[in-house]
Scaffold this motif. Structure first.
Motif, mmCIF file in Angstrom:
data_model
loop_
_atom_site.group_PDB
_atom_site.id
_atom_site.type_symbol
_atom_site.label_atom_id
_atom_site.label_comp_id
_atom_site.label_asym_id
_atom_site.label_seq_id
_atom_site.Cartn_x
_atom_site.Cartn_y
_atom_site.Cartn_z
ATOM 1 N N ARG A 101 0.665 -1.144 0.250
ATOM 2 C CA ARG A 101 0.005 0.237 -0.193
ATOM 3 C C ARG A 101 1.043 1.243 -0.010
ATOM 4 O O ARG A 101 1.641 1.873 1.495
ATOM 5 N N PRO A 102 0.976 1.810 -0.997
ATOM 6 C CA PRO A 102 1.574 3.220 -0.809
ATOM 7 C C PRO A 102 1.232 4.323 0.197
ATOM 8 O O PRO A 102 0.107 4.380 0.010
ATOM 9 N N GLY A 103 2.735 5.261 0.322
ATOM 10 C CA GLY A 103 2.192 6.280 0.963
ATOM 11 C C GLY A 103 1.699 7.205 0.762
ATOM 12 O O GLY A 103 2.034 7.614 -0.757
ATOM 13 N N LYS A 104 0.964 8.230 1.180
ATOM 14 C CA LYS A 104 1.184 9.578 0.866
ATOM 15 C C LYS A 104 1.942 10.373 0.340
ATOM 16 O O LYS A 104 2.355 11.510 -1.217
ATOM 17 N N ALA A 105 3.376 10.080 0.285
ATOM 18 C CA ALA A 105 4.849 11.348 -0.337
ATOM 19 C C ALA A 105 5.079 10.394 -1.535
ATOM 20 O O ALA A 105 4.935 10.989 -2.066
ATOM 21 N N LEU A 106 4.522 9.168 -1.409
ATOM 22 C CA LEU A 106 5.010 8.270 -3.014
ATOM 23 C C LEU A 106 3.735 8.300 -3.637
ATOM 24 O O LEU A 106 4.739 9.055 -5.017
ATOM 25 N N VAL A 130 4.301 10.464 -7.078
ATOM 26 C CA VAL A 130 4.691 10.488 -8.648
ATOM 27 C C VAL A 130 3.346 11.129 -9.190
ATOM 28 O O VAL A 130 2.966 11.098 -10.802
ATOM 29 N N ASN A 131 2.569 12.041 -8.915
ATOM 30 C CA ASN A 131 1.761 12.579 -9.562
ATOM 31 C C ASN A 131 2.270 13.943 -9.509
ATOM 32 O O ASN A 131 2.621 14.373 -8.957
#
Length: 90
Positions: free
Chosen positions: A80-85, A89-90
């Protein structure tokens, strides 16, 4: 990016030799595998979380013969990716 390219990137950013970066990456991957095998969650703040999920037993079909087969229940690794990741990416 494959494993050797990742080792090169780690060596460059951490100012390590490629051999040391390779050992560090292998050690990190082994630690994650052992924790997941025990059923523990591995959380890297800002990056994400590795955890195990359960996949239920189900019926499937052999694609070659079309015969029905039983697929066993299994534990599967998940990420599950974290918010910072997500933000990076976006």
């Amino acid at each position: 990016m494959n494993k050797s390219e990742l080792i090169d990137a780690i060596a460059e950013s951490a100012d390590l030799s490629k051999a040391a970066a390779g050992r560090a990456l292998e050690g990190a991957m082994e630690a994650v595998k052992k924790a997941l095998k025990k059923g523990e969650m591995v959380t890297l703040v800002g990056f994400g979380s590795f955890y195990t999920g359960k996949r239920a037993a189900r019926a499937g079909r052999n694609p070659r013969t079309g015969a029905a087969i039983k697929i066993k229940a299994a534990k599967v690794p998940k990420f599950r990716p974290g918010k910072a990741l997500k933000d990076a990416v976006n």
